[in-house]
Design an enzyme around this catalytic site. Structure first.
Site, short mmCIF file in Angstrom:
data_model
loop_
_atom_site.label_atom_id
_atom_site.label_comp_id
_atom_site.label_asym_id
_atom_site.label_seq_id
_atom_site.Cartn_x
_atom_site.Cartn_y
_atom_site.Cartn_z
CD GLU A 11 -2.26 -1.79 2.12
OE1 GLU A 11 -3.39 -2.18 2.40
OE2 GLU A 11 -1.22 -2.24 2.63
CB CYS B 80 1.53 7.08 4.13
SG CYS B 80 1.78 5.88 5.43
CB CYS C 115 4.84 -5.84 9.76
SG CYS C 115 5.81 -5.05 11.06
CB CYS D 81 2.24 -3.38 17.16
SG CYS D 81 3.97 -2.88 17.04
CB CYS E 188 -0.35 -2.44 13.98
SG CYS E 188 0.13 -1.92 12.32
CB CYS F 189 -2.24 5.32 11.70
SG CYS F 189 -1.57 6.88 11.30
N1 SAH Z 1 6.89 0.04 11.80
C1 SAH Z 1 6.99 1.48 11.82
C2 SAH Z 1 6.31 2.11 10.65
C3 SAH Z 1 4.78 2.00 10.66
S1 SAH Z 1 4.18 3.57 11.05
C4 SAH Z 1 6.51 2.02 13.14
O1 SAH Z 1 5.98 1.24 13.93
O2 SAH Z 1 6.70 3.20 13.41
C5 SAH Z 1 2.51 3.33 11.37
C6 SAH Z 1 2.08 4.09 12.60
O3 SAH Z 1 0.68 3.84 12.87
C7 SAH Z 1 2.84 3.65 13.81
O4 SAH Z 1 3.04 4.71 14.70
C8 SAH Z 1 1.87 2.64 14.37
O5 SAH Z 1 2.15 2.31 15.68
C9 SAH Z 1 0.55 3.35 14.19
N2 SAH Z 1 -0.59 2.46 14.29
C10 SAH Z 1 -0.61 1.13 14.10
N3 SAH Z 1 -1.84 0.63 14.30
C11 SAH Z 1 -2.63 1.68 14.59
C12 SAH Z 1 -4.03 1.81 14.85
N4 SAH Z 1 -4.84 0.77 14.85
N5 SAH Z 1 -4.51 3.05 15.10
C13 SAH Z 1 -3.68 4.12 15.07
N6 SAH Z 1 -2.37 4.05 14.81
C14 SAH Z 1 -1.84 2.84 14.59
#
Ligand code: SAH
Length: 347
Positions: free
Chosen positions: A94, A107, A114, A118, A121, A336
């Site tokens: 994406e 973005c 990945c 987390c 995510c 995000c």
């Molecule tokens: N792996 C890297 C790059 C991904 S950035 C990182 O973790 O920074 C994507 C961003 O969106 C990160 O800050 C991630 O933690 C956040 N994110 C992931 N899931 C989310 C969700 N369900 N709601 C809001 N933000 C989220």
């Protein structure tokens, strides 16, 4: 054949010049090609009218364009556009374009899938597939740029699928191409790499001598909770992570941005706001709050807007710069944490 085929978007101008020399072509031709690729944004050798046919054929064989086919495009009510690009092995990645009055932010993804898992995510749910190459990252940016034209891409954030510092060399290769003056020419300060906290990556990044922004996904203010929702914390715990971030700020003179997800009753609490101030106060850091975007595999809920604002106010009163990110593109799952390499767009 002069060497192995290398995808064309993976070479810097000096590398391309060396490659041309090995093919017996003059250096100015490499510069011309760079211009076709990154300024005129040609998507095939066929349109490169300043090159004779035999040279075009030779280039197509030795330096092919990476296969990046637009599979789907979803445009949200707020004009955020989510592209799904298909790569040569069928993997889909994406790229999201987020236009505002002043900026056009792209973005981009660094990996297919990945491995960091987390607990909020979508990107980690299907597991890790593979690293993207420099050419695939750069190519996905160019494809999106062509698609959103005449709207302008002014900023790039590595906040799509994947962990940039788990694919360090390819990501930095792409960053240098995006930043190249003779090419795409996006200022380093307008490029952000976001990491979930891979310390060796942060340490290496501090020595690159480029002004690219560093963003760190913090999301929890103590090891107990961070271990639970971000497994990477078990390897790189908070104290060490923050130490590396402070050293980065000191070495580069650049502010570090901490992304902090607001999850109702879990991370969006008064205690957490207090702890966050404790961690951030007194050094070159700032906080960007992201209200949790729903992902169907998880039970979390976002806070109310009032609770989010209250959290922000508490952090600000503590003397820490703190912004609250507005929600973009959630109706097409482009927000995000909603990115995944799937065909469907359900959350
Ligand atoms: N792996 C890297 C790059 C991904 S950035 C990182 O973790 O920074 C994507 C961003 O969106 C990160 O800050 C991630 O933690 C956040 N994110 C992931 N899931 C989310 C969700 N369900 N709601 C809001 N933000 C989220």
């Amino acid at each position: 054949m002069t060497g192995h085929p290398v995808d064309i978007y993976s070479l810097s101008l000096p590398e391309l010049t060396a490659r041309f020399a090995s093919m017996g072509e003059p250096a100015f031709r490499a510069k011309q090609l760079f211009d076709w690729l990154y300024v005129k944004r040609a998507s095939s050798y066929d349109v490169m009218s300043s090159f004779a046919r035999p040279l075009r054929d030779k280039l197509a064989a030795e330096l092919p364009f990476p296969a990046i086919v637009e599979h789907t495009r979803n445009v949200a009510a707020d004009a955020t556009a989510k592209f799904l690009f298909e790569l040569k092995d069928g993997q889909r990645i994406e790229v999201v374009f987020i236009p505002t009055a002043k900026r056009g932010t792209l973005c981009v993804s660094s990996q297919a899938g990945c491995k960091f898992g987390c607990g909020f995510c979508a990107s980690g749910i299907g597991g890790f597939v593979r690293n993207l190459t420099t050419g695939e990252i750069t190519g996905s940016v160019l494809s999106a740029m062509r698609a959103v034209h005449p709207k302008k891409v002014t900023h790039i954030v590595f906040m799509g699928t994947g962990e940039p510092f788990d694919n360090y060399d390819h990501v930095l290769g792409a960053v240098r191409l995006l930043n190249a003056k003779e090419g795409i020419n996006i200022a380093a300060r307008r490029i952000t790499i976001s990491t979930c906290g891979v310390i060796p990556g942060i340490e290496r990044f501090a020595t690159e001598g480029i002004q690219v922004e560093l963003s760190v996904s913090l999301h929890a203010t103590n090891d107990l909770l961070r271990d639970r929702i971000m497994p990477v914390n078990r390897k790189y715990p908070l104290k060490e992570l923050l130490g590396a971030c402070r050293r980065f700020a000191k070495a580069t003179g650049r502010q570090v941005t901490f992304e902090y997800i607001l999850i109702k009753d879990l991370t969006c609490t008064k205690d957490a706001a207090r702890e966050l101030v404790g961690l951030m106060k007194g050094w070159l850091s700032k906080v960007n709050l992201i209200p949790y975007n729903p992902v169907k595999e998880f039970v979390h809920r976002p806070p109310t807007m009032n609770e989010a604002r209250e959290f922000q106010a508490m952090v600000e009163r503590g003397g820490v710069v703190c912004t609250l990110r507005s929600l973009r593109g959630d109706d097409v799952s482009a927000a995000c944490g909603q990115l995944r390499n799937s065909l469907k767009n359900e959350t």
